[in-house]
Design a protein around this motif. Structure first.
Motif, short mmCIF file in Angstrom:
data_model
loop_
_atom_site.label_atom_id
_atom_site.label_comp_id
_atom_site.label_asym_id
_atom_site.label_seq_id
_atom_site.Cartn_x
_atom_site.Cartn_y
_atom_site.Cartn_z
N GLY A 73 0.63 15.41 33.97
CA GLY A 73 1.66 15.05 34.92
C GLY A 73 1.09 14.77 36.31
O GLY A 73 -0.11 14.77 36.53
N VAL A 74 1.97 14.51 37.24
CA VAL A 74 1.59 14.30 38.63
C VAL A 74 2.20 15.42 39.46
O VAL A 74 3.20 16.02 39.07
CB VAL A 74 2.08 12.93 39.14
N PRO A 75 1.61 15.71 40.62
CA PRO A 75 2.20 16.74 41.48
C PRO A 75 3.60 16.34 41.93
O PRO A 75 3.91 15.15 42.01
CB PRO A 75 1.25 16.81 42.67
N LYS A 76 4.41 17.32 42.25
CA LYS A 76 5.75 16.99 42.75
C LYS A 76 5.64 16.38 44.14
O LYS A 76 4.66 16.60 44.86
CB LYS A 76 6.65 18.21 42.74
N ALA A 77 6.64 15.63 44.51
CA ALA A 77 6.67 14.99 45.83
C ALA A 77 6.66 16.05 46.91
O ALA A 77 7.15 17.16 46.71
CB ALA A 77 7.91 14.11 45.95
N SER A 126 -6.68 16.28 45.52
CA SER A 126 -7.71 17.28 45.23
C SER A 126 -7.14 18.39 44.37
O SER A 126 -7.72 18.79 43.37
CB SER A 126 -8.25 17.88 46.53
N THR A 127 -5.99 18.93 44.79
CA THR A 127 -5.23 19.92 44.03
C THR A 127 -3.76 19.58 44.25
O THR A 127 -3.44 18.68 45.02
CB THR A 127 -5.50 21.37 44.51
N VAL A 128 -2.87 20.31 43.62
CA VAL A 128 -1.44 20.04 43.81
C VAL A 128 -1.01 20.35 45.24
O VAL A 128 0.04 19.90 45.69
CB VAL A 128 -0.55 20.81 42.81
N ASN A 129 -1.84 21.09 45.99
CA ASN A 129 -1.50 21.46 47.36
C ASN A 129 -2.38 20.79 48.42
O ASN A 129 -2.29 21.13 49.59
CB ASN A 129 -1.58 22.98 47.53
N ARG A 130 -3.23 19.86 48.01
CA ARG A 130 -4.16 19.26 48.96
C ARG A 130 -4.47 17.82 48.57
O ARG A 130 -4.77 17.53 47.41
CB ARG A 130 -5.44 20.08 48.96
N VAL A 131 -4.38 16.91 49.54
CA VAL A 131 -4.75 15.52 49.33
C VAL A 131 -5.77 15.12 50.39
O VAL A 131 -5.82 15.69 51.47
CB VAL A 131 -3.54 14.56 49.37
N GLU A 132 -6.57 14.13 50.04
CA GLU A 132 -7.60 13.63 50.95
C GLU A 132 -7.31 12.16 51.24
O GLU A 132 -7.05 11.38 50.33
CB GLU A 132 -8.97 13.78 50.30
N THR A 152 -13.33 1.66 57.45
CA THR A 152 -13.94 2.24 58.65
C THR A 152 -14.70 3.51 58.25
O THR A 152 -14.17 4.36 57.56
CB THR A 152 -12.85 2.63 59.67
N ALA A 153 -15.93 3.62 58.73
CA ALA A 153 -16.72 4.82 58.44
C ALA A 153 -16.18 6.01 59.23
O ALA A 153 -15.53 5.86 60.26
CB ALA A 153 -18.18 4.57 58.80
N ASN A 154 -16.45 7.18 58.73
CA ASN A 154 -16.11 8.45 59.39
C ASN A 154 -14.62 8.71 59.52
O ASN A 154 -14.19 9.35 60.47
CB ASN A 154 -16.78 8.54 60.77
N PHE A 155 -13.81 8.21 58.64
CA PHE A 155 -12.40 8.56 58.61
C PHE A 155 -12.14 9.26 57.29
O PHE A 155 -12.10 8.63 56.23
CB PHE A 155 -11.49 7.33 58.74
N ASN A 156 -12.00 10.57 57.35
CA ASN A 156 -11.79 11.37 56.15
C ASN A 156 -11.00 12.60 56.57
O ASN A 156 -11.48 13.42 57.32
CB ASN A 156 -13.15 11.76 55.56
N LYS A 157 -9.75 12.70 56.10
CA LYS A 157 -8.88 13.83 56.49
C LYS A 157 -8.31 14.50 55.25
O LYS A 157 -7.95 13.84 54.28
CB LYS A 157 -7.73 13.35 57.35
N PHE A 158 -8.22 15.83 55.33
CA PHE A 158 -7.58 16.61 54.29
C PHE A 158 -6.21 17.07 54.77
O PHE A 158 -6.08 17.59 55.87
CB PHE A 158 -8.42 17.84 53.91
N TYR A 159 -5.21 16.86 53.95
CA TYR A 159 -3.84 17.23 54.27
C TYR A 159 -3.40 18.33 53.31
O TYR A 159 -3.59 18.21 52.11
CB TYR A 159 -2.90 16.04 54.12
N MET A 160 -2.82 19.39 53.85
CA MET A 160 -2.35 20.52 53.05
C MET A 160 -0.84 20.42 52.85
O MET A 160 -0.12 20.02 53.76
CB MET A 160 -2.69 21.84 53.75
N ARG A 161 -0.38 20.83 51.66
CA ARG A 161 1.06 20.76 51.35
C ARG A 161 1.84 21.72 52.24
O ARG A 161 1.47 22.86 52.43
CB ARG A 161 1.31 21.12 49.89
N LYS A 162 2.93 21.21 52.77
CA LYS A 162 3.84 22.02 53.57
C LYS A 162 4.74 22.81 52.61
O LYS A 162 5.15 22.28 51.57
CB LYS A 162 4.69 21.09 54.43
#
Length: 118
Positions: free
Chosen positions: A23-27, A81-87, A93-103
């Motif tokens: 499956g896919v993570p929930k919205a 990355s996980t159901v609670n984290r996306v990258e 553009t080089a050097n643009f890499n952010k990790f977002y955590m699920r609220k």
């Protein structure tokens, strides 16, 4: 006979532990917490939609849990990355890499985009 039963038990338990989850993570809303106020984006994986900076994007699925979209002629990659984290990476553009955590669900607000990007 005992080892056959043990093998079947172990094999079946792998199917229930998420190893073969299809499956896919929930919205949900994901936030980059290293900025104040946190920068957030909303992703609906099932309908392949992303709302980022008040613009709605349609996600193209390259591999399972690996999505691409274009913004201002730049190519971005969104990886689960996980159901609670996306990258989020900007592949142009080089050097643009952010990790977002699920609220947490009780704090999530589904944004309404100002614009739709095709």
């Amino acid at each position: 006979m005992k080892w056959i039963f043990g093998f079947l038990f172990i094999s079946l338990s792998f199917f229930h532990c998420g190893l073969f989850y299809k499956g896919v993570p929930k919205a949900g809303e994901f936030c980059y917490v290293l900025t104040k106020p946190p920068e957030c984006l909303y992703v609906d994986f099932e309908s392949k939609k992303l709302i980022w900076n008040d613009v709605e994007y349609v996600l193209e699925e390259k591999l399972r849990m690996d999505y691409f979209f274009k913004s201002n002629d730049e190519l971005y990659e969104l990886t689960v990355s996980t159901v609670n984290r996306v990258e989020l990476k900007n592949l142009t553009t080089a050097n643009f890499n952010k990790f977002y955590m699920r609220k947490k669900d009780k704090f999530v607000e589904i944004p309404t985009p100002d614009a739709k990007h095709e």
